[in-house]
Write a protein that holds these residues in place. Sequence first.
Motif, PDB file in Angstrom:
ATOM      1  N   UNK A 285       0.839  -1.201   0.000  1.00 46.44           N
ATOM      2  CA  UNK A 285       0.000   0.000   0.000  1.00 46.44           C
ATOM      3  C   UNK A 285       0.876   1.255   0.000  1.00 46.44           C
ATOM      4  N   UNK A 286       1.882   1.271   0.884  1.00 47.85           N
ATOM      5  CA  UNK A 286       2.771   2.433   0.956  1.00 47.85           C
ATOM      6  C   UNK A 286       3.552   2.612  -0.342  1.00 47.85           C
ATOM      7  N   UNK A 287       4.087   1.527  -0.872  1.00 48.85           N
ATOM      8  CA  UNK A 287       4.847   1.608  -2.122  1.00 48.85           C
ATOM      9  C   UNK A 287       3.923   2.003  -3.270  1.00 48.85           C
ATOM     10  N   UNK A 288       2.717   1.458  -3.293  1.00 47.12           N
ATOM     11  CA  UNK A 288       1.769   1.783  -4.355  1.00 47.12           C
ATOM     12  C   UNK A 288       1.413   3.255  -4.376  1.00 47.12           C
ATOM     13  N   UNK A 289       1.165   3.814  -3.205  1.00 53.41           N
ATOM     14  CA  UNK A 289       0.846   5.243  -3.136  1.00 53.41           C
ATOM     15  C   UNK A 289       2.035   6.087  -3.590  1.00 53.41           C
ATOM     16  N   UNK A 290       3.226   5.705  -3.158  1.00 54.03           N
ATOM     17  CA  UNK A 290       4.418   6.465  -3.542  1.00 54.03           C
ATOM     18  C   UNK A 290       4.673   6.375  -5.044  1.00 54.03           C
ATOM     19  N   UNK A 291       4.484   5.178  -5.615  1.00 56.98           N
ATOM     20  CA  UNK A 291       4.714   4.992  -7.050  1.00 56.98           C
ATOM     21  C   UNK A 291       3.696   5.789  -7.866  1.00 56.98           C
ATOM     22  N   UNK A 292       2.433   5.752  -7.473  1.00 56.42           N
ATOM     23  CA  UNK A 292       1.414   6.531  -8.188  1.00 56.42           C
ATOM     24  C   UNK A 292       1.747   8.017  -8.138  1.00 56.42           C
ATOM     25  N   UNK A 293       2.224   8.471  -6.989  1.00 57.86           N
ATOM     26  CA  UNK A 293       2.607   9.876  -6.868  1.00 57.86           C
ATOM     27  C   UNK A 293       3.759  10.238  -7.775  1.00 57.86           C
ATOM     28  N   UNK A 294       4.767   9.372  -7.859  1.00 58.27           N
ATOM     29  CA  UNK A 294       5.909   9.639  -8.736  1.00 58.27           C
ATOM     30  C   UNK A 294       5.460   9.705 -10.202  1.00 58.27           C
ATOM     31  N   UNK A 295       4.547   8.822 -10.576  1.00 60.71           N
ATOM     32  CA  UNK A 295       4.061   8.816 -11.955  1.00 60.71           C
ATOM     33  C   UNK A 295       3.273  10.089 -12.273  1.00 60.71           C
ATOM     34  N   UNK A 298       5.485  12.872 -12.920  1.00 57.97           N
ATOM     35  CA  UNK A 298       6.099  12.782 -14.249  1.00 57.97           C
ATOM     36  C   UNK A 298       5.114  13.130 -15.361  1.00 57.97           C
ATOM     37  N   UNK A 299       3.894  13.539 -14.986  1.00 58.83           N
ATOM     38  CA  UNK A 299       2.902  13.954 -15.977  1.00 58.83           C
ATOM     39  C   UNK A 299       2.011  12.855 -16.493  1.00 58.83           C
ATOM     40  N   UNK A 300       2.024  11.690 -15.835  1.00 54.58           N
ATOM     41  CA  UNK A 300       1.182  10.573 -16.259  1.00 54.58           C
ATOM     42  C   UNK A 300      -0.109  10.538 -15.447  1.00 54.58           C
ATOM     43  N   UNK A 301      -1.160   9.997 -16.057  1.00 55.11           N
ATOM     44  CA  UNK A 301      -2.456   9.880 -15.382  1.00 55.11           C
ATOM     45  C   UNK A 301      -2.450   8.591 -14.560  1.00 55.11           C
ATOM     46  N   UNK A 302      -2.127   8.693 -13.293  1.00 55.40           N
ATOM     47  CA  UNK A 302      -1.982   7.513 -12.436  1.00 55.40           C
ATOM     48  C   UNK A 302      -2.755   7.698 -11.142  1.00 55.40           C
ATOM     49  N   UNK A 303      -3.300   6.603 -10.643  1.00 52.51           N
ATOM     50  CA  UNK A 303      -3.947   6.617  -9.330  1.00 52.51           C
ATOM     51  C   UNK A 303      -3.724   5.267  -8.676  1.00 52.51           C
ATOM     52  N   UNK A 304      -3.840   5.230  -7.357  1.00 47.35           N
ATOM     53  CA  UNK A 304      -3.612   4.003  -6.591  1.00 47.35           C
ATOM     54  C   UNK A 304      -4.939   3.394  -6.144  1.00 47.35           C
ATOM     55  N   UNK A 305      -5.006   2.078  -6.194  1.00 48.62           N
ATOM     56  CA  UNK A 305      -6.118   1.312  -5.632  1.00 48.62           C
ATOM     57  C   UNK A 305      -5.529   0.208  -4.764  1.00 48.62           C
ATOM     58  N   UNK A 306      -6.315  -0.268  -3.805  1.00 46.55           N
ATOM     59  CA  UNK A 306      -5.797  -1.239  -2.834  1.00 46.55           C
ATOM     60  C   UNK A 306      -6.776  -2.407  -2.720  1.00 46.55           C
ATOM     61  N   UNK A 307      -6.447  -3.471  -3.419  1.00 45.07           N
ATOM     62  CA  UNK A 307      -7.378  -4.595  -3.558  1.00 45.07           C
ATOM     63  C   UNK A 307      -7.677  -5.295  -2.242  1.00 45.07           C
ATOM     64  N   UNK A 308      -6.641  -5.530  -1.447  1.00 44.66           N
ATOM     65  CA  UNK A 308      -6.814  -6.411  -0.277  1.00 44.66           C
ATOM     66  C   UNK A 308      -6.766  -5.662   1.055  1.00 44.66           C
ATOM     67  N   UNK A 309      -6.763  -4.366   0.991  1.00 45.09           N
ATOM     68  CA  UNK A 309      -6.758  -3.589   2.232  1.00 45.09           C
ATOM     69  C   UNK A 309      -8.062  -3.844   2.990  1.00 45.09           C
ATOM     70  N   UNK A 310      -7.918  -4.230   4.264  1.00 42.11           N
ATOM     71  CA  UNK A 310      -9.092  -4.526   5.087  1.00 42.11           C
ATOM     72  C   UNK A 310      -9.439  -5.991   5.158  1.00 42.11           C
ATOM     73  N   UNK A 311      -8.758  -6.844   4.429  1.00 39.88           N
ATOM     74  CA  UNK A 311      -9.061  -8.274   4.468  1.00 39.88           C
ATOM     75  C   UNK A 311      -8.472  -8.948   5.699  1.00 39.88           C
TER      76      UNK A 311
END
Length: 312
Positions: A285-295, A298-311
Amino acid sequence: MNNQQAVTADRADGATGDGERDGPRHAEMELVVVTGVSGGGRSTVARALENVGYYVVDNLPQALMVTMAELAYRSGGATRRTAMVLDVRSRAFSTDLAGAVRALRERGFRPHVVFVDADDEVLIRRFESVRRSHPLQGEGRLADGIAAERSLLAGARAESDVLIDTSQLNVNQLRARVEELFGTPDVRTLRITVLSFGFKYGLPPDADFVVDARFLPNPFWVPELRDHTGLQPDVSAYVLGQPGAQTFVSGYAELIGASAAGFEREGKRYLTVAVGCTGGKHRSVAIGEALAGRLRDAGLAAHAQHRDLGRE
């Protein structure tokens, strides 16, 4: 044509009072009429129009063009961007496409007529490569069918607003040309989903890239972080503060950024980058949020989703 003429045309066609009032507003609808020679690429044009948000009606009888446009207009929403694809193979096809387009304009619509063409030699190669006959060939040669169709469509070609010669275009180039003409910048942009997940729950089946964050220490074993998630600042700081974490995020951001333009050229509109850890709660989750932010930086249309958060 002035408004009085438009109203007169509506009355002559038996339109209702509502139809008369709608006439001037029909111009707000984005209407595309696609025709052209068999083997020229109509199907590719239709798919490209769907990609940029058009409601596509394929093999529509020419006599129903005005009716279809009225229905699409009154339905509103997505159908306010409608494309009609006319096929010479339709039994209802006639040579008076210009008359049908004129009838649309008399109702207040402003259709864009797209004619797809290609050289005879190219058409022959395309038909031979798929080993099928031309729809107008009959008992004659392939060239005879092409010639007959050209004669039938001569008026439509002359009346077209956009002529696309596909002789030197591959499928991807033709699609890009249509998207350039009728798409919006937002529609044509590659959209990236960074999806966190837990390996214990299985790989996401739609992943284009799979990123494994399990090389980082697991916050689960830190008592004060165990019940928190990667969305919370303390967990995020812990994960991203580990040796190699920032380099890991930067490296994947550069890799995805370097390939994004190529994916767009190849017609891909959605890219899924799956970031996994054991349970999908902390590291991914932390890496996903950071990666989406970096993208996004860089001018890319990116967003983060978290499939298994809360399971867990």
